[in-house]
Design a protein around this motif. Sequence first.
Motif, PDB file in Angstrom:
ATOM      1  N   ASP A  98       0.845  -1.189   0.000  1.00 26.94           N
ATOM      2  CA  ASP A  98       0.000   0.000   0.000  1.00 26.94           C
ATOM      3  C   ASP A  98       0.872   1.227   0.000  1.00 26.94           C
ATOM      4  N   SER A  99       0.310   2.298  -0.432  1.00 32.99           N
ATOM      5  CA  SER A  99       1.042   3.553  -0.362  1.00 32.99           C
ATOM      6  C   SER A  99       0.066   4.676  -0.095  1.00 32.99           C
ATOM      7  N   LYS A 100       0.571   5.657   0.588  1.00 30.80           N
ATOM      8  CA  LYS A 100      -0.267   6.798   0.926  1.00 30.80           C
ATOM      9  C   LYS A 100       0.596   8.030   0.781  1.00 30.80           C
ATOM     10  N   VAL A 101       0.106   8.990   0.064  1.00 35.60           N
ATOM     11  CA  VAL A 101       0.922  10.183  -0.126  1.00 35.60           C
ATOM     12  C   VAL A 101       0.075  11.426   0.043  1.00 35.60           C
ATOM     13  N   GLN A 102       0.675  12.368   0.687  1.00 41.31           N
ATOM     14  CA  GLN A 102       0.019  13.655   0.866  1.00 41.31           C
ATOM     15  C   GLN A 102       0.064  14.363  -0.492  1.00 41.31           C
ATOM     16  N   THR A 103      -1.014  15.003  -0.862  1.00 37.51           N
ATOM     17  CA  THR A 103      -1.043  15.604  -2.190  1.00 37.51           C
ATOM     18  C   THR A 103      -1.142  17.111  -2.161  1.00 37.51           C
ATOM     19  N   TYR A 104      -1.190  17.680  -0.991  1.00 44.01           N
ATOM     20  CA  TYR A 104      -1.441  19.114  -0.915  1.00 44.01           C
ATOM     21  C   TYR A 104      -0.633  19.661   0.238  1.00 44.01           C
ATOM     22  N   ASN A 105      -0.194  20.881   0.144  1.00 42.90           N
ATOM     23  CA  ASN A 105       0.572  21.502   1.223  1.00 42.90           C
ATOM     24  C   ASN A 105       1.830  20.722   1.553  1.00 42.90           C
ATOM     25  N   LEU A 106       2.624  20.424   0.541  1.00 45.03           N
ATOM     26  CA  LEU A 106       3.792  19.575   0.771  1.00 45.03           C
ATOM     27  C   LEU A 106       4.993  20.328   1.322  1.00 45.03           C
ATOM     28  N   GLY A 107       5.013  21.625   1.158  1.00 46.19           N
ATOM     29  CA  GLY A 107       6.163  22.364   1.641  1.00 46.19           C
ATOM     30  C   GLY A 107       7.381  22.084   0.793  1.00 46.19           C
ATOM     31  N   SER A 108       8.552  22.422   1.293  1.00 50.18           N
ATOM     32  CA  SER A 108       9.749  22.321   0.471  1.00 50.18           C
ATOM     33  C   SER A 108      10.592  21.091   0.797  1.00 50.18           C
ATOM     34  N   ASP A 109      10.246  20.389   1.839  1.00 45.56           N
ATOM     35  CA  ASP A 109      11.049  19.230   2.223  1.00 45.56           C
ATOM     36  C   ASP A 109      10.780  18.085   1.252  1.00 45.56           C
ATOM     37  N   LEU A 110      11.841  17.646   0.604  1.00 49.41           N
ATOM     38  CA  LEU A 110      11.718  16.551  -0.371  1.00 49.41           C
ATOM     39  C   LEU A 110      11.004  15.341   0.209  1.00 49.41           C
ATOM     40  N   LYS A 111      11.231  15.115   1.481  1.00 54.63           N
ATOM     41  CA  LYS A 111      10.708  13.898   2.092  1.00 54.63           C
ATOM     42  C   LYS A 111       9.188  13.880   2.143  1.00 54.63           C
ATOM     43  N   ASN A 112       8.575  15.069   2.123  1.00 56.82           N
ATOM     44  CA  ASN A 112       7.115  15.122   2.255  1.00 56.82           C
ATOM     45  C   ASN A 112       6.380  14.528   1.075  1.00 56.82           C
ATOM     46  N   SER A 113       7.034  14.492  -0.075  1.00 54.71           N
ATOM     47  CA  SER A 113       6.324  14.017  -1.257  1.00 54.71           C
ATOM     48  C   SER A 113       6.518  12.520  -1.461  1.00 54.71           C
ATOM     49  N   ILE A 114       7.294  11.911  -0.624  1.00 54.01           N
ATOM     50  CA  ILE A 114       7.510  10.470  -0.768  1.00 54.01           C
ATOM     51  C   ILE A 114       6.369   9.740  -0.076  1.00 54.01           C
ATOM     52  N   PRO A 115       5.712   8.838  -0.780  1.00 57.66           N
ATOM     53  CA  PRO A 115       4.593   8.138  -0.151  1.00 57.66           C
ATOM     54  C   PRO A 115       5.059   7.280   1.033  1.00 57.66           C
ATOM     55  N   TYR A 116       4.156   7.145   1.959  1.00 56.08           N
ATOM     56  CA  TYR A 116       4.329   6.138   3.012  1.00 56.08           C
ATOM     57  C   TYR A 116       4.002   4.806   2.354  1.00 56.08           C
ATOM     58  N   ARG A 117       4.892   3.858   2.443  1.00 55.13           N
ATOM     59  CA  ARG A 117       4.634   2.609   1.734  1.00 55.13           C
ATOM     60  C   ARG A 117       4.879   1.408   2.629  1.00 55.13           C
ATOM     61  N   HIS A 118       4.097   0.399   2.383  1.00 54.78           N
ATOM     62  CA  HIS A 118       4.315  -0.876   3.048  1.00 54.78           C
ATOM     63  C   HIS A 118       4.235  -1.974   2.008  1.00 54.78           C
ATOM     64  N   GLN A 119       4.885  -3.048   2.314  1.00 56.16           N
ATOM     65  CA  GLN A 119       4.865  -4.183   1.419  1.00 56.16           C
ATOM     66  C   GLN A 119       5.098  -5.420   2.257  1.00 56.16           C
ATOM     67  N   GLY A 120       4.460  -6.498   1.886  1.00 58.27           N
ATOM     68  CA  GLY A 120       4.737  -7.679   2.682  1.00 58.27           C
ATOM     69  C   GLY A 120       4.036  -8.911   2.182  1.00 58.27           C
ATOM     70  N   VAL A 121       4.484 -10.033   2.698  1.00 63.99           N
ATOM     71  CA  VAL A 121       3.755 -11.280   2.521  1.00 63.99           C
ATOM     72  C   VAL A 121       3.384 -11.770   3.908  1.00 63.99           C
ATOM     73  N   ALA A 122       2.266 -12.427   3.979  1.00 68.49           N
ATOM     74  CA  ALA A 122       1.817 -12.923   5.259  1.00 68.49           C
ATOM     75  C   ALA A 122       1.124 -14.244   5.023  1.00 68.49           C
ATOM     76  N   GLY A 123       1.035 -15.002   6.060  1.00 72.56           N
ATOM     77  CA  GLY A 123       0.368 -16.271   5.869  1.00 72.56           C
ATOM     78  C   GLY A 123      -0.110 -16.879   7.167  1.00 72.56           C
ATOM     79  N   ARG A 124      -0.923 -17.883   6.988  1.00 72.91           N
ATOM     80  CA  ARG A 124      -1.472 -18.561   8.153  1.00 72.91           C
ATOM     81  C   ARG A 124      -1.636 -20.028   7.792  1.00 72.91           C
ATOM     82  N   ILE A 125      -1.273 -20.881   8.747  1.00 70.85           N
ATOM     83  CA  ILE A 125      -1.527 -22.312   8.574  1.00 70.85           C
ATOM     84  C   ILE A 125      -2.355 -22.756   9.758  1.00 70.85           C
TER      85      ILE A 125
END
Lengths: 1034, 671
Positions: A554-581
């Motif tokens: 998943d990813s989530k990114v702010q799209t408005y009012n980002l300011g000047s910090d480069l880091k603000n435009s980078i989406p929050y991201r997660h990735q994974g595999v999961a399982g259950r037996i």
Amino acid sequence: MRYSTLLCIIIFLLFLTDTFAQNNNVVQKIEVSGIVTDEFNEPLIGANVIVKDMPSLGATTNIDGHYKIKIEPFNRLVFSYIGFESQEILVKTDSIINVVMKESKSNVLEEVVITGTGVQKKINLTGAVTAVDVDVLKSSPSSNVTNALAGNVAGVLARQTSGQPGHTTSEFWIRGISTFGASNSALVLVDGFERNLDEINVEDIESFQVLKDASETAIYGARGANGVVLVTTKHGKPGKINISGKLETIHNSLIKLPEYVNGYDYAVMLNEARITRNQEPVYAEDELTTLKYGLDPDILPNVNWQDVILKDYAMSYRANLNLDGGGANARYFVSISYVEDEGMYKTDNTLKEDYNTNANSRRYNYRMNADMDVTSTTSLHIGLSGMLKKVNDSGKGTSAIWNSLTGQNPVQMPVTYSNGYYPGFNVSDIRDNPWVAATQTGYRQNWYNDLQTNVTLEQNLSFITKGLRFIGKFGYDTNNSNWINKIKAPERWTAERQRDDNGEIVFKRVNEEQLMSQSSGGGGDRREFIEAELHYNRSVKYHNFGGTLKYNQDSKVQTYNLGSDLKNSIPYRHQGVAGRIMYDWNHRYYVNFNFGYTGSENFAINNQFGFFPAFSLAWNISEEPIIKEKMSWLEMLKIRYSWGEVGNDNVGTRFPYMYTIGENMAGYQWADFDFSRSFQGKTYTRVASNGITWEIAKKHNLGIDISILQNKFNITADYFHETRTGIFMSRTSLPMIVGLQPGDNPRANVGGVLSRGVDGNYTFKQKVGEVNFTLRGNATYSKNEILDRDEGFKQFPYQYEKGYRVNQARGLIAIGLFKDWEDIRNSPVQNAWGPVWPGDIKYQDVNGNGVIGNEDRVAIGATTRPNLIYGLGLSAQWKKVDFNIHFQGAGKSSFFLSGGIAHPFSREQWGNVLQDVVNNHWISRDISGDPKTENPNAIYPRLEYGNVNGNNRQQSSFWLRDGSYLRLKTLEFGYNVPKNFVNKFKVNRMRVFFIGTNLLTFSKFKLWDPEAASNDGGGYPLSKSLTLGFTINI
Amino acid sequence: MKNGFIIIILVAIISSFSSCSDFLHVDNEIKDRLTIEAIFSNREYVEEYLANSYTYLINDNGDVGIGNWPFAFSDDMYNPQYKNIEEVKYNEESYQGSWNNAYMGIRQASIFIENVHVCDKVTEEEVIDFKAQARFVRAFYYWKLLQKYGPIPLLPEKGLDYTKSYTELSIPRSSYDECVEYIVSELAIAAKDLPMKRELLSISRPTRGAALSVRAKVLLYAASPLMNGNNDSYASQLIDDKGKRLLSKTYDEEKWAKAAAAAKDVMDLNSYQLYVSYRRESGDLAYPKTITPFDDGNFSQKDWPEGYADIDPYESYRSVFNGELSATENPELIFTRGQNQGDQGVNYMVLSQLPLRAKGYNQTSLTQKQTDAYYMIDGTDCPGKDMEIGRGDGSQRVTGFVSSNDVKAGKYKPLTKDVSLQYANREPRFYASVAYNGALWNLLNATLDIDKGPYYCWYYRGGEEGQSNSGNWLLTGIGVMKFVRPTDTNDDRNTGGATSHITKKADPAIRYAEILLIYAEALNELTKNYQIASWDRTNTYSIGRDVNEMKKAIQPIRIRAGVPDYEENIYANVDLFREKIKRERQIELMGEGHRYFDIRRWKDAPEEESLPFYGCNTLMTESEKEQFHMPIEITSVRTCFAEKTYFWPISRDELQKNIRLTQNPGWLTEY
């Protein structure tokens, strides 16, 4: 990346249509028809008739209970209707089949819950999950689902702090707070996607589950440590269109407001506060008389500001319309809802035509869930939902209104002067006239617009191997908001205390008129989700096993009012595999293994992924043959245990492993005067915090489920023990010799918290005569202790936070009031905050050094957030009438009184005074003439004027108040209008109901509503609500 | 068909994995941001990183100035800004910026030293120079800490690792001698690679001479009584967390020899000399004709450098400080921060000295004690010297004033009419340093003619510069002229902002006169000869109390100042010479940030600082001018000495964070 996935899905779909075409063989069909009735021979309208294993082939009964369906022979027909037990009938040839449905006795063994890997029968559950009764959520008059959680959901601690329309969110924590890190709130998933719980329409909710232990949340890996809330929305059922509507009208009044003194009492106490510290009184005798008899409402008014700006009640309206139904290949659920909360402020009638200054909120929700059977083994679900919300407030804003309301004393100024002038206060704008602040300052509007889309594809892969299924999900949300403030202010005047020689008021203008000005802004984010799951379930003889493998990102990114910090435009991201037996032997012995292997973009490459394992075991003792034989009344006795690790990646800082080098730092000029050869400086402004990763929670859970006497008595109880380690913290105690730039506190995973507690719930059902009683109860108790924390070195052991609760309150220990000067002389030196007088608060010298000071502060009280929440309810049904009563309570919480309310006149003549102070404070005998008024046990100390002495204003046990309460949360009456009556209006069912909320509150603390835990009674309080409504099914 | 399904699903899953393997990598989105590798692979950035490591020398870690570095004032000068320091009413949290800034500078320099060699965009010679500069500045920070706080924690070469536990980051104080040894060896390393001279565009970078001079200064302090063989109770309380004494208990005379040798190292560079301005036969008020110095039959007969026959001592001395010379032109300036003086540097100090007429603050005053310290033109003491504080020789202060006839007759130059005769016939440095009642301010840089001098500034009550209800008057009625150029005024009539009409002046952080004084002072203490290696170990000096060597050091200072030499008996006697050298430092280095530390290292502060301030009777109006010039005690400043002020307190916050750190004696440790 996204393209390739999309491409795959498209190929997949094309492929499936191919399969679909192949399966479309032509077979001779037969027709079956009949009437479906209940035990009293009343026809059931809208009962579902489907062919088993083919949900797309179905029909529903009409208004007479008739149905007609064409099927292939030798299939089973399944008859189902809400509240009745399903029946299966094998059909061989054309026939008329009349069915009598039996009312279902809800059976615990058949109950299902939804977990992170799909639907499970409750009996097979080995972890700790609370399935919330959705009806309970619906009986809350709040537009926000979270406000119904406290006292209704075992395992959730919650607190609602504001009643302001549009801002009525409860804070809630699953099993309490077990970290002092950046985030302690649960992961909320709606239909599998991370979404906001606040704005969901409660009528759309099909199920609501709270996953509490590691075995249920480990598959969420680095995000599940604080527990997970799973919400699924409703889907359509095959058959005739089913329309239901609900209308509610809600009458809200404020629960309890602080009671302030009247003008005369205020003036008398003000004089006392001055005299008692050897200062001149403010009001002369004749002024007091004028005040007492209200002779001069311009100069010496007596205003009850609460009466002036608060209405007695405000209304809320809710309307909801659901449609669902479907045919052979497609089903749908459509809903729209409208919620309007009116504000509690009075408005200026002359402005009514122009704009609204009240604090109100309007919200529309819509949702469409469509399910299509693309083939007999493939289904496609498309969900669209959205929310439009508009929140209004006065130009000054609610916090400013409450600030002026608690601040403006009754004598300072009238509502308006008799000549129509608006009064003002020349010190600062914050000290405005509450009436002006609430009605004459323009307005603010906030608009929210959320749009959510999700697509799910389910493919039964039984043709590969029996019991195999594939599910793919894709979601895309965009949320936008914007705000517009249109602010103005009128000309304001203040009158001098003396009239002129002609008896006229002498006015001074303190504020010029400010014409309306506008400002605006907004915010927004965009979220994307992709999930792919493989499920496998199989039973072979006594062996039941299943497995799930899941990939998600998943990813989530702010799209408005980002300011000047480069880091603000980078989406929050997660990735994974999961399982259950999963494996169980004959529903008797269960073993479960879960894992999550997930990563977060926020950490350095080598620290991004983590493995989170969990296992659980359960023993269903009641399935043992001997129990089944000898104790058949014991339907279920199950002991569960789980252990696992889960993470929390919300550390509150983006990319802590990255350092920042300041570009334009102080530099140096190398050249001699009148010449230049200079360089700007460069230096680390933020150093890298290497090796940073998520917090880890190690969770144990021991639970028991009991169900006896045909579900008459059910109990579930869980004990939990969680150790949170690696809590992300700033290292604020680094010595300066390290040489970092000011404010640069590197981070580290250093904190640890142990939390333990119990949660559980029970139901007891009993039929007495014709009345069905159900008694319910639930409780959650959690206690935590800080095991480790970055807190440097302290002088005294009790100053460490380690060993105490998270957010433990600290203060001085008050040991009463000083009796007299003698007492002061004989006590440890106490002048750290100014000289003390008799009647001032006396503190304990904790470290015994003979001096009272800041180092005598110790842990006192609990935390403002309750550590115990419980609920108790009783419902009864008698024929067409139902009744429900629910109490909710909170315990183990405390808060401090502070500010102007606890310390009258500390801000001189700004600050209202509680009526409670009048008779409960220490009064010098020189003033009262009575030695008894020098009461060493008085609730308030000697009065004082101004900011001279801080002694009494220290946070201490003197001002500590118990925040526990018990309240009559819900009282509900419902009446089902008789069918034969409503049927005349083509209505299937109709229920009329009345709900009362927050009707009574029992608390040691009497001054205002204790749930808000407000320090000064300011802020928009919670409401007492009366709801009248009805639901209709067509 | 069915196999096709499996394939498709596997493809779907695998493709989403493989194509997402970089899903969490964010480097692409921020790869162009500034990294430390980028810093050390770019010439400009390397310079910038180095530049920042110097910036912590400004303000809190200054040498000459007024502000957060509160040591310009002791028993010599007074500014109301420092009342709480004179009265010892400050606490453990006062003026702590220097600690923080010095350690920030140390970190910055350490990172630079560790990394600069990797840069291939600068030449090898430059790398060597840059590295040596960083090493110099790092040692200098340690020195500033040592001077103020006494023994301090010495950090590892690479600095501290902030990821370590608080226990590991708790570093105790090293002993004074250990600190000295470290600083001195670092300075020697730096000196090796630093150039002898800097040109115009790099004048504020250190030279070899700067490194060696700081080294000499550090060694002089180490040899002084406070640190060398100190057995009083104060020293016994100055210990580390294990109870080890941080000031050496046993007196080691060789430390003086080392200090002398270090000063000799600088002298032997032959790079520096005292500045002189040659005799002027005609002049104006601002740059007057040379007042012929005293005819002692010796210096007066010879030309510079053997005598003062051909120089103007007044102009020579004042030009060193008042901005008349640029830093490059000044042959005695060894280390300066140049233009980097923050908002608390020399110019700000001048602003506080300038009279109200010049839009100055009119606040910095000179004590009677300092005023008396200046010699008469013939090298004798002024009549009535220190009589009020019980140190008089029985003589009385001169009474009377310069008459108009005196002026006409050219007597008492440069005094104008009505100036007290107490200020007559004083040594040239007096006139370059003291703004006595009736002194001339030229204010030539004023924007408008009406604001320009000559302005004779009088401090009588009732006059525009005299005692008033404001805070802008001189408590002693005696001001400070040192550092003021004839052009200086703050009266810019808003043409260029504050201090824009005050000539920019380099701070004399270290100048050659100080090296000479160090040499003389150190030699005087020796009772035998020592063999001391030179800084680079290429040479061995034989150091002993050689009067000729002492003369070689002290005579240039006396000559440049236009005062006769000491008598031979003074050179011969250790104690008499010590008194003279202390007084010479008091006069020569006035206002340059020495006195506060000098009287402490000599352990003279208990007596000197506890004496009350004396000054003119500022309550007197012009008509009572005789009384004005009868010194009285300044009771509004309750001067005192507290033993704890030998060293500055360490912040209690820092003590709590670094548990192995120990507080200086007398100060509180805990909140």
